[in-house]
Design an enzyme around this catalytic site. Structure first.
Site, mmCIF file in Angstrom:
data_model
loop_
_atom_site.group_PDB
_atom_site.id
_atom_site.type_symbol
_atom_site.label_atom_id
_atom_site.label_comp_id
_atom_site.label_asym_id
_atom_site.label_seq_id
_atom_site.Cartn_x
_atom_site.Cartn_y
_atom_site.Cartn_z
ATOM 1 N N GLU A 183 -5.725 7.679 0.709
ATOM 2 C CA GLU A 183 -6.173 9.080 0.752
ATOM 3 C C GLU A 183 -5.164 9.987 0.041
ATOM 4 O O GLU A 183 -5.464 11.144 -0.240
ATOM 5 C CB GLU A 183 -6.379 9.532 2.209
ATOM 6 C CG GLU A 183 -5.142 9.539 3.094
ATOM 7 C CD GLU A 183 -4.787 8.164 3.690
ATOM 8 O OE1 GLU A 183 -5.223 7.141 3.136
ATOM 9 O OE2 GLU A 183 -4.057 8.134 4.700
ATOM 10 N N CYS A 288 7.081 -2.028 -3.582
ATOM 11 C CA CYS A 288 7.293 -3.108 -2.612
ATOM 12 C C CYS A 288 8.292 -4.126 -3.161
ATOM 13 O O CYS A 288 8.806 -4.941 -2.415
ATOM 14 C CB CYS A 288 5.987 -3.784 -2.276
ATOM 15 S SG CYS A 288 5.294 -4.652 -3.671
#
Ligand code: NAD
Length: 488
Positions: A183, A288
């Protein structure tokens, strides 16, 4: 240049080949992290929106699964062409909603395109196996088939690459797809879906439902969703894995990380510093595969001094400006969490070698935080154990490689780890004993390419089959065995 949207612009979901308004009145602002400007609003869609999308995908599956594999692959060739044509504008969109530098964003688009290249080889990837003569006048054949409707849930930090890890391969294997993008970065998702339609994807094959956890739960609980591909933070990854698995779905859930970089005494200091700085502070540490802990072997003060000196020289600013390396973090609320980690580091006795809060105070707009480096961090300190996901680096000291490897083993995460050295024996020991799924030998960001699995270990991954490569193909297909007798 910022592509400003009127604040009232509310994004739509993409269902069955049409842009449709969500049934929800709730919305969230999408902000440019470098300016704080609202660039759009995203609906917090409901379970009913999810149901509509899954129904469309289920109906599309009946004909899509029977579309010849080479024909499906040809849509991806066209998609590859369109993505390449739009490379720059896609990169700009990423900078605008994610905040990373244009150079990083351009590279991310390239990584996404490479996923499409891999997926275009579907006629080869989808081939089965056969054995003539399993017994007298008997043969066995194995065919691969798609599963049905797949749900994809993606994070903010790679708004292009991560969705492209998922839907091109899933769809070319004959599945249909419902994507729930972050979002916080929904604009790029809409654009890549538009281009997929332009490439010739039939209605209902790829759908988008925007929103937050209601959409995720809607997908996890829906009986017509056969598999879930998730990428995000560790607590959510574990939740998604457990919930989806309890519903009998296939799941691959890629999770958080704490990547250690070990600097051996013989390492080329300049090059190690350069790789570590770019790995740690590129994309504001929100990768990551970012380096978040450096393990220095022996009394290597020259390395630590050089790290600090070069960190002082990093250019911080809006990702659209040339030469900028250090860009903002995604939201002010995230920066608040990071500031708490910095406080915690100090309370637990780590030495603050470089305090990035200085730059933060100087920059009034946006979510900036300067390069922050702690030295003499111990492996049991909070800042050494937890994923901070920001431009904050912990330097740990170890006597030798065995001790450095014990720090890596102690971490609950196992996404990546790197060693800087020219010593072949150290390299081999590191390769054999480092407890992580993606290792770098003198490589700052050892992220794998699309034809190999992206293969985190421990709490960096929940599931069996990783994204990309043959693992990805196996995740999105199921096998059927045919055993035939010819002697009657
Ligand atoms: P996040 O977990 O906040 O969000 C990921 C997705 O999960 C989003 O679509 C979000 O809407 C949804 N979500 C968030 N909270 C939820 C909840 N309570 N219930 C259900 N759904 C929920 O992650 P993020 O901040 O967007 O992304 C950063 C994280 O992703 C980092 O931890 C990073 O290490 C990880 N990541 C991992 C990899 C990997 O390959 N292992 C790759 C990229 C990012």
């Amino acid at each position: 240049m910022e592509i400003m949207k009127d604040e009232t612009v509310l994004l739509k979901n993409y269902i069955n080949g049409k842009w449709v308004a969500s049934q929800s009145n709730e919305r969230l602002a999408v902000e440019n992290p470098a300016t704080g400007n609202v660039i759009a609003n995203v609906p917090v869609s409901t379970k009913e929106d999810v149901n509509q999308a899954v129904l469309a995908a289920k109906q599309a599956f009946t004909s899509w699964k029977n579309t010849p594999v080479p024909k499906r692959a040809r849509i991806l060739f066209k998609y590859h062409h369109l993505l390449s044509e739009n490379h720059e504008i896609l990169a700009k969109l990423i900078v605008q909603e994610n905040g990373k530098s244009y150079k990083e964003a351009y590279g991310e688009v390239q990584r996404g395109i490479e996923c499409v290249e891999f997926a275009s080889g579907a006629p080869t990837h989808m081939m089965g196996e056969s054995l003539s003569g399993i017994a007298e006048e008997m043969d066995s054949e194995m065919f691969k088939y798609p599963l049905g409707v797949i749900g994809g849930i993606t994070p903010f930090n790679f708004p292009m690459m991560v969705p492209l890890w998922m839907f091109p391969l899933a769809i070319v294997c004959g599945n249909t797809f419902v994507l729930k993008p972050s979002e916080r970065t929904p604009l790029l998702a809409n654009r890549i879906v538009e281009l997929f339609t332009e490439a010739g994807a039939p209605e209902g094959v790829l759908n988008i439902v925007h929103g937050t956890r209601h959409v995720v739960n809607g997908l996890l609980m829906h009986e017509d969703i056969k598999a879930i591909s998730f990428v995000g933070s560790q607590p959510v990854a574990k939740y998604v894995y457990e919930k989806a698995a309890s519903q009998g779905k296939r799941v691959q859930a890629l999770s958080g990380a704490k990547n250690h970089h070990t600097v051996m005494p013989d390492a080329d200091i300049n090059r190690a510093v350069q790789h570590i700085l770019s790995s740690t502070f590129g994309s504001a540490g929100q990768r990551c595969m970012a380096c978040s802990a450096v393990v220095v072997i022996g009394e290597n003060e020259r390395f630590v001094e050089s790290l600090k000196k070069k960190a002082d020289e990093l250019i911080i600013g809006n990702g659209m400006d040339d030469e900028v390396l250090l860009t903002p973090v995604i939201r002010r609320s995230h920066r608040e969490k990071v500031l708490n980690y910095i406080k915690k580091g100090l309370e637990e006795g780590a030495m603050l070698l470089r305090d990035g809060r200085k730059e933060m105070q100087e920059m009034k707009e946006g979510n900036f935080l300067g390069a922050t480096i702690f030295d003499h961090v111990k492996p049991d300190m909070t800042i050494a154990k937890e994923e901070i996901f920001a431009p904050v680096l912990s330097v740990l000291r170890a006597d030798n490689l065995d001790e450095a490897l014990s720090f890596i083993r102690k971490s609950k995460y196992g996404n990546g780890a790197t060693i800087y050295t020219k010593d072949a024996r150290a390299i081999r020991q590191f390769r054999e004993e480092a407890d992580a799924g993606m290792l770098g030998i003198n490589v700052g960001v050892p992220a794998t390419m699309a034809f190999f699995p992206f293969s985190g270990w421990k709490d960096s991954f929940y599931g069996d089959l990783h994204v990309n490569g043959k693992d990805g193909v196996n995740f999105y297909t199921r096998k059927k065995m045919i055993t035939s007798r010819f002697d009657f």
